[in-house]
Write a protein that holds these residues in place. Structure first.
Motif, short mmCIF file in Angstrom:
data_model
loop_
_atom_site.label_atom_id
_atom_site.label_comp_id
_atom_site.label_asym_id
_atom_site.label_seq_id
_atom_site.Cartn_x
_atom_site.Cartn_y
_atom_site.Cartn_z
N ARG A 230 0.81 -1.23 0.00
CA ARG A 230 0.00 0.00 0.00
C ARG A 230 0.84 1.27 0.00
O ARG A 230 0.34 2.35 -0.36
CB ARG A 230 -0.95 0.01 1.20
N ARG A 234 -1.10 6.01 1.09
CA ARG A 234 -2.43 5.58 0.63
C ARG A 234 -2.90 4.39 1.44
O ARG A 234 -2.11 3.71 2.10
CB ARG A 234 -2.40 5.23 -0.86
N GLN A 237 -7.13 0.05 0.16
CA GLN A 237 -8.21 0.22 -0.82
C GLN A 237 -7.74 1.03 -2.03
O GLN A 237 -7.98 0.65 -3.17
CB GLN A 237 -9.40 0.92 -0.15
N GLN A 238 -7.03 2.12 -1.79
CA GLN A 238 -6.53 2.95 -2.89
C GLN A 238 -5.49 2.21 -3.72
O GLN A 238 -5.50 2.26 -4.95
CB GLN A 238 -5.94 4.24 -2.32
N GLU A 242 -5.84 0.97 -7.76
CA GLU A 242 -4.82 1.28 -8.76
C GLU A 242 -4.26 0.02 -9.41
O GLU A 242 -4.07 -0.06 -10.62
CB GLU A 242 -3.69 2.08 -8.12
N ASN A 247 -9.30 2.66 -10.79
CA ASN A 247 -9.34 4.08 -10.43
C ASN A 247 -9.82 4.93 -11.60
O ASN A 247 -9.47 4.69 -12.75
CB ASN A 247 -7.94 4.55 -10.03
#
Length: 263
Positions: A230, A234, A237-238, A242, A247
């Motif tokens: 991660r 971020r 989830q982000q 990606e 996204n």
């Protein structure tokens, strides 16, 4: 534990794993080493190949190509050794519903070759810890979803496996049961055992796991410690969005008719 596994060792080694269903490629050349003594999350969107991968890793589904080793034993060349060392809670597990919770554990323990007295002792402890003691004589057919997950987890843990595989263990489970399951799993990994579980709920994985592998379209997109996957800026989830290319996807341009009372 049957054979001690410690952090730094490899609990599961997957090499060149492929699986097709007709023209559909479900798993496309997965190579992965899962560390021992860790809480490992296999994450991905629905249809990513997580369940198919876990089914091949645990010997429930034969791969088209590739090999799998669990604690040093080949899953397909030495299945008895592997099955003695793993516990499995697959998605959609079918239980013997006309048995009571305690009878199910007694039956599972005897299948595993445990002495009757030891089965009784372990069953009593698991039923108590998982808050099922009051329902131990009820038939499994009358259990709620959360109770079914807990009795299935008890069955998977009864022989004290080195590696526990769970496919969506918290899906459909109420918060109280989920907290109970979580506590048991954290205690289990603290003893040096390994948990590998699949999920598409990133917040859950982020709160539980210290090592993750991200899967999409049958391939591993990233793997490593939670911090490595991660990053520092971020959330998981982000990072996940990606990695799987989700996204910035426009979900509303073709739905201008939706809402506002229009018909």
């Amino acid at each position: 534990m049957t054979e001690g596994t410690t952090a730094g060792q490899v609990a599961v080694r997957v090499q060149g794993l492929w699986k097709r269903f007709g023209e559909q490629v479900a798993v496309a050349g997965v190579d992965l080493e899962l560390p021992a003594g860790r809480f490992v999350g296999l994450v991905g969107p629905n249809g990513a190949g997580k369940t198919t991968t876990l089914s091949m890793v645990t010997g429930l589904l034969r791969p088209d190509h590739g090999s799998v080793e669990v604690v040093g034993h080949d899953v397909w060349r030495d299945p008895a050794q592997v099955k003695a060392r793993i516990g499995v809670l697959p998605e959609g597990l079918r239980l013997f519903e006309r048995l009571s919770g305690r009878e199910l554990l007694a039956y599972t323990g005897r299948l595993r070759g445990l002495p009757g007295a030891e089965v009784d002792k372990r069953a009593t402890q698991l039923l108590d810890v998982l808050d099922l003691a009051g329902a131990q004589h009820k038939l499994v057919v009358d259990y709620s979803t959360g109770m079914r997950k807990k009795i299935a987890l008890a069955s998977a843990l009864l022989h004290n496996p080195e590696v526990l595989f769970l496919d969506e263990p918290f899906e459909g489970v109420d918060p109280v049961s989920a907290q109970t399951i979580r506590g048991v799993l954290e205690r289990y990994t603290a003893s040096g055992a390994t948990v590998v579980f699949s999920s598409h709920v990133m917040e859950l994985v982020e709160s539980l796991c210290d090592w993750v592998a991200v899967m999409a379209a049958g391939r591993i997109r990233a793997h490593g410690t939670l911090a490595e996957v991660r990053g520092t800026e971020r959330s998981l989830q982000q990072a996940f969005l990606e990695l799987v290319g989700a996204n910035g996807r426009d979900t509303g341009s073709d739905l201008d008719w939706l809402g506002g009372g229009a018909r």
